[in-house]
Write a protein that holds these residues in place. Sequence first.
Motif, PDB file in Angstrom:
ATOM      1  N   PRO A   5       0.812  -1.232   0.000  1.00  0.00           N
ATOM      2  CA  PRO A   5       0.000   0.000   0.000  1.00  0.00           C
ATOM      3  C   PRO A   5       0.838   1.272   0.000  1.00  0.00           C
ATOM      4  CG  PRO A   5      -0.939  -1.603   1.500  1.00  0.00           C
ATOM      5  CD  PRO A   5       0.397  -2.160   1.060  1.00  0.00           C
ATOM      6  N   PHE A   6       1.913   1.294   0.767  1.00  0.00           N
ATOM      7  CA  PHE A   6       2.800   2.459   0.785  1.00  0.00           C
ATOM      8  C   PHE A   6       3.405   2.689  -0.596  1.00  0.00           C
ATOM      9  CE2 PHE A   6       6.999   4.379   1.258  1.00  0.00           C
ATOM     10  CZ  PHE A   6       6.662   5.564   1.896  1.00  0.00           C
ATOM     11  N   ALA A   7       3.871   1.617  -1.229  1.00  0.00           N
ATOM     12  CA  ALA A   7       4.477   1.739  -2.570  1.00  0.00           C
ATOM     13  C   ALA A   7       3.460   2.280  -3.570  1.00  0.00           C
ATOM     14  CB  ALA A   7       5.020   0.389  -3.026  1.00  0.00           C
ATOM     15  N   ILE A   8       2.237   1.803  -3.485  1.00  0.00           N
ATOM     16  CA  ILE A   8       1.186   2.270  -4.402  1.00  0.00           C
ATOM     17  C   ILE A   8       0.899   3.756  -4.157  1.00  0.00           C
ATOM     18  CG2 ILE A   8      -1.267   2.066  -4.976  1.00  0.00           C
ATOM     19  CD1 ILE A   8      -0.966  -0.985  -4.441  1.00  0.00           C
ATOM     20  N   LYS A   9       0.834   4.153  -2.912  1.00  0.00           N
ATOM     21  CA  LYS A   9       0.557   5.566  -2.579  1.00  0.00           C
ATOM     22  C   LYS A   9       1.686   6.486  -3.027  1.00  0.00           C
ATOM     23  CE  LYS A   9      -2.056   4.603   1.592  1.00  0.00           C
ATOM     24  NZ  LYS A   9      -1.977   4.567   3.045  1.00  0.00           N
ATOM     25  N   GLU A  10       2.924   5.996  -2.925  1.00  0.00           N
ATOM     26  CA  GLU A  10       4.083   6.857  -3.136  1.00  0.00           C
ATOM     27  C   GLU A  10       4.616   6.898  -4.562  1.00  0.00           C
ATOM     28  OE1 GLU A  10       5.295   9.008  -0.828  1.00  0.00           O
ATOM     29  OE2 GLU A  10       3.525   8.334   0.294  1.00  0.00           O
ATOM     30  N   VAL A  11       4.260   5.920  -5.400  1.00  0.00           N
ATOM     31  CA  VAL A  11       4.794   5.927  -6.762  1.00  0.00           C
ATOM     32  C   VAL A  11       4.275   7.192  -7.476  1.00  0.00           C
ATOM     33  CG1 VAL A  11       2.977   4.539  -7.879  1.00  0.00           C
ATOM     34  CG2 VAL A  11       5.334   4.433  -8.733  1.00  0.00           C
ATOM     35  N   PRO A  12       5.149   7.938  -8.131  1.00  0.00           N
ATOM     36  CA  PRO A  12       4.733   9.210  -8.739  1.00  0.00           C
ATOM     37  C   PRO A  12       3.596   9.097  -9.759  1.00  0.00           C
ATOM     38  CG  PRO A  12       7.100   9.133  -8.591  1.00  0.00           C
ATOM     39  CD  PRO A  12       6.604   7.765  -8.203  1.00  0.00           C
ATOM     40  N   VAL A  13       3.645   8.092 -10.609  1.00  0.00           N
ATOM     41  CA  VAL A  13       2.603   7.919 -11.619  1.00  0.00           C
ATOM     42  C   VAL A  13       1.967   6.550 -11.423  1.00  0.00           C
ATOM     43  CG1 VAL A  13       2.090   7.792 -14.085  1.00  0.00           C
ATOM     44  CG2 VAL A  13       3.822   9.393 -13.268  1.00  0.00           C
ATOM     45  N   LEU A  14       0.661   6.539 -11.229  1.00  0.00           N
ATOM     46  CA  LEU A  14      -0.099   5.302 -11.066  1.00  0.00           C
ATOM     47  C   LEU A  14      -1.157   5.242 -12.152  1.00  0.00           C
ATOM     48  CD1 LEU A  14      -0.753   2.766  -9.322  1.00  0.00           C
ATOM     49  CD2 LEU A  14      -2.360   4.231  -8.062  1.00  0.00           C
ATOM     50  N   VAL A  15      -1.166   4.149 -12.890  1.00  0.00           N
ATOM     51  CA  VAL A  15      -2.104   3.975 -13.999  1.00  0.00           C
ATOM     52  C   VAL A  15      -2.824   2.650 -13.804  1.00  0.00           C
ATOM     53  CG1 VAL A  15      -2.326   3.762 -16.509  1.00  0.00           C
ATOM     54  CG2 VAL A  15      -0.621   5.309 -15.543  1.00  0.00           C
ATOM     55  N   ILE A  16      -4.144   2.671 -13.952  1.00  0.00           N
ATOM     56  CA  ILE A  16      -4.916   1.439 -13.816  1.00  0.00           C
ATOM     57  C   ILE A  16      -5.619   1.101 -15.123  1.00  0.00           C
ATOM     58  CG2 ILE A  16      -5.264   1.771 -11.341  1.00  0.00           C
ATOM     59  CD1 ILE A  16      -8.195   2.558 -12.007  1.00  0.00           C
ATOM     60  N   ALA A  17      -5.921  -0.183 -15.262  1.00  0.00           N
ATOM     61  CA  ALA A  17      -6.722  -0.662 -16.393  1.00  0.00           C
ATOM     62  C   ALA A  17      -8.035  -1.182 -15.836  1.00  0.00           C
ATOM     63  CB  ALA A  17      -5.982  -1.769 -17.139  1.00  0.00           C
ATOM     64  N   LYS A  18      -9.143  -0.784 -16.456  1.00  0.00           N
ATOM     65  CA  LYS A  18     -10.475  -1.250 -16.067  1.00  0.00           C
ATOM     66  C   LYS A  18     -11.141  -1.892 -17.270  1.00  0.00           C
ATOM     67  CE  LYS A  18     -11.839   1.958 -12.420  1.00  0.00           C
ATOM     68  NZ  LYS A  18     -12.911   2.882 -12.010  1.00  0.00           N
ATOM     69  N   ASN A  19     -11.889  -2.953 -17.024  1.00  0.00           N
ATOM     70  CA  ASN A  19     -12.627  -3.581 -18.115  1.00  0.00           C
ATOM     71  C   ASN A  19     -13.982  -2.887 -18.289  1.00  0.00           C
ATOM     72  OD1 ASN A  19     -14.235  -4.629 -16.055  1.00  0.00           O
ATOM     73  ND2 ASN A  19     -13.500  -6.725 -16.285  1.00  0.00           N
ATOM     74  N   VAL A  20     -14.804  -3.404 -19.193  1.00  0.00           N
ATOM     75  CA  VAL A  20     -16.096  -2.771 -19.484  1.00  0.00           C
ATOM     76  C   VAL A  20     -17.025  -2.784 -18.276  1.00  0.00           C
ATOM     77  CG1 VAL A  20     -16.016  -3.147 -21.978  1.00  0.00           C
ATOM     78  CG2 VAL A  20     -16.987  -4.903 -20.494  1.00  0.00           C
ATOM     79  N   ASP A  21     -16.807  -3.724 -17.357  1.00  0.00           N
ATOM     80  CA  ASP A  21     -17.613  -3.789 -16.137  1.00  0.00           C
ATOM     81  C   ASP A  21     -17.062  -2.874 -15.039  1.00  0.00           C
ATOM     82  OD1 ASP A  21     -19.293  -5.730 -17.293  1.00  0.00           O
ATOM     83  OD2 ASP A  21     -17.916  -7.327 -16.699  1.00  0.00           O
ATOM     84  N   LYS A  22     -16.029  -2.089 -15.373  1.00  0.00           N
ATOM     85  CA  LYS A  22     -15.375  -1.149 -14.451  1.00  0.00           C
ATOM     86  C   LYS A  22     -14.571  -1.848 -13.355  1.00  0.00           C
ATOM     87  CE  LYS A  22     -16.984   2.441 -16.575  1.00  0.00           C
ATOM     88  NZ  LYS A  22     -16.129   3.012 -17.599  1.00  0.00           N
TER      89      LYS A  22
END
Length: 148
Positions: A45-62
């Motif tokens: 969780p700390f790594a996810i919060k602190e990484v400068p750029v965070l990009v997610i992929a979502k499918n059609v169901d979100k």
Amino acid sequence: MEIIEIKDRDSILIQNLLDVWESSVKATHLFLSKEEINNIKKYVPFAIKEVPVLVIAKNVDKNITGFMGTKDKILEMLFISDKYRGQGIGKMLLQYGIKNYNINELTVNEQNPLAKKFYEYMGFKVYKRMELDEQGNPYPLLYMKMTE
């Protein structure tokens, strides 16, 4: 498939990404014990919060199917939920990162041969090997750069 850069990283999103991370790691990091995965999970969780750029992929169901984090042209993390592996999501995220954030370097566990093969397919080549990971554990790391 939708790719979104995330600025606001609330606790619900962090938990969803942690679930994706755990699913991915259990499927691909077979060299880690359950205890080791649970130990590493505390820091994610700390790594996810602190990484400068965070990009997610979502499918059609979100549903979140995968995510990546980058810093200074380096891919810091890329994880795809096990149930969505093999559908081109990792490729889509990495291509997005290369195009939008000039990703040209990454590190991968040597004991994760599918990931290494994927990154080679995407144009990366090993330039350095370390016997231990960043925490001093006996999990060799491969440092890869984009080939010209």
